[in-house]
Design a protein around this motif. Structure first.
Motif, mmCIF file in Angstrom:
data_model
loop_
_atom_site.group_PDB
_atom_site.id
_atom_site.type_symbol
_atom_site.label_atom_id
_atom_site.label_comp_id
_atom_site.label_asym_id
_atom_site.label_seq_id
_atom_site.Cartn_x
_atom_site.Cartn_y
_atom_site.Cartn_z
ATOM 1 N N TYR A 87 37.492 131.162 0.135
ATOM 2 C CA TYR A 87 38.466 130.846 -0.915
ATOM 3 C C TYR A 87 37.851 129.910 -1.960
ATOM 4 C CZ TYR A 87 43.079 129.759 -2.919
ATOM 5 O OH TYR A 87 44.159 129.631 -3.763
ATOM 6 N N MET A 105 38.856 128.404 10.686
ATOM 7 C CA MET A 105 39.550 128.302 9.407
ATOM 8 C C MET A 105 38.599 127.884 8.288
ATOM 9 S SD MET A 105 40.989 126.007 7.086
ATOM 10 C CE MET A 105 41.207 124.491 8.028
ATOM 11 N N LEU A 128 37.938 131.387 6.256
ATOM 12 C CA LEU A 128 39.012 131.521 5.272
ATOM 13 C C LEU A 128 38.904 130.498 4.141
ATOM 14 C CD1 LEU A 128 41.530 133.035 4.460
ATOM 15 C CD2 LEU A 128 42.871 131.551 5.990
ATOM 16 N N GLY A 168 44.005 136.552 7.347
ATOM 17 C CA GLY A 168 44.225 135.769 6.137
ATOM 18 C C GLY A 168 43.284 136.182 5.021
ATOM 19 N N THR A 192 43.144 136.005 13.321
ATOM 20 C CA THR A 192 44.117 135.401 12.415
ATOM 21 C C THR A 192 43.458 135.002 11.095
ATOM 22 O OG1 THR A 192 45.551 134.610 14.189
ATOM 23 C CG2 THR A 192 45.669 133.424 12.101
ATOM 24 N N MET A 193 42.268 134.394 11.165
ATOM 25 C CA MET A 193 41.574 133.999 9.935
ATOM 26 C C MET A 193 41.114 135.214 9.146
ATOM 27 S SD MET A 193 42.102 130.915 10.258
ATOM 28 C CE MET A 193 42.607 129.919 11.664
ATOM 29 N N LEU A 213 44.063 137.382 1.284
ATOM 30 C CA LEU A 213 43.403 136.727 0.157
ATOM 31 C C LEU A 213 42.712 137.760 -0.733
ATOM 32 C CD1 LEU A 213 42.444 134.213 -1.364
ATOM 33 C CD2 LEU A 213 40.553 134.037 0.288
#
Length: 252
Positions: free
Chosen positions: A121, A113, A117, A163, A159-160, A167
């Protein structure tokens, strides 16, 4: 001359992207984490071809380091290119590790994470004030987040990356007011140093991966790096909010 920032430019896809971007006449600020020599080697390779590049240290999993990185970027822009902004950002740095669902620890999940991700960000958020209007961003996602790339052992990693695909769309929406385009590139199996040089340590997996790929081989870093450079360029000036799979037709 335009300037690009490429995270994870010391090897693999990031190194290829940095070199392909430089070959199109752009300056490059590339980052490295543990592989400082690889970062310096990429700079040397770009300079050998007549380009200009700078290598800076960065741990994308440590958001506390981002203010200092912002200042280092500003200094590099000023000292190397006599300017105060850049046009392109490639959020590429990351890591991969296989872990079956029942074996995935919270520690590994949180590391995925932070690096895959949260890092892109908040790094993008920190660098946006230095980014010129009309620029472009490419996020390196993965086909592990797509139906074509679903394989056991990549639930947390995928999963990341999923994401990051979402994003990418939100970035494209919000940054469009400044004319900044944002796209994702989703590599399939690519011969890089990912997962602690897994392809070097387990070469026996390569034929099986090639057999599952429509074009009959495992991807090479340049297969992806060229697409990244093209998405940043004016040739892709009407493309935004897309996630382009670059896998040679994996599981097609």
């Amino acid at each position: 001359m335009k300037v690009a920032i490429v995270t994870g430019g010391s090897s693999g896809i990031g190194r290829s992207a940095a070199m392909q971007i430089a070959a199109r006449g752009n300056g490059v600020i590339l980052t490295y984490s543990a592989n400082r020599q690889g970062g310096l080697d990429t700079v040397a390779a770009i300079e050998k071809e007549g380009g200009t590049a700078v290598a800076l240290p960065l741990d994308v999993g440590d958001t506390n380091s981002f203010p200092a990185f912002h200042d280092a970027v500003f200094a590099a822009l000023r000292d190397t290119w006599q300017r105060e902004n850049f046009e392109y950002l490639v959020n590429n740095a990351g890591f991969g590790q296989m872990a079956m669902f029942e074996d995935t620890t919270e520690e590994l999940f949180d590391k995925f994470m932070r690096v895959l991700l949260k890092g892109p960000y908040f790094l993008t958020q920190k660098l946006l004030p230095l980014m010129a209007d009309g620029g472009a961003i490419v996020n390196t996602t993965s086909n592990s987040a797509l139906v074509s790339g679903l394989e056991p052992g990549y639930s947390a990693y995928g999963t990341m990356k999923g994401g990051l695909i979402v994003l990418t769309r939100y970035m494209a929406k919000e940054f469009s007011t400044r004319g900044i385009r944002v796209n994702g590139v989703a590599p399939g199996s690519t011969r890089t140093r990912i997962a602690d040089d897994a392809f070097e340590r387990f070469p026996e997996v390569i034929p099986a991966l090639a057999e599952k790929t429509a074009l009959g081989r495992v991807g090479e870093p340049d297969d992806v790096g060229k697409v990244i450079a093209t998405l940043l360029s004016d040739e892709s000036g009407w493309v935004t909010a897309q996630n382009i799979e670059v896998s040679g037709g994996y599981n097609l």
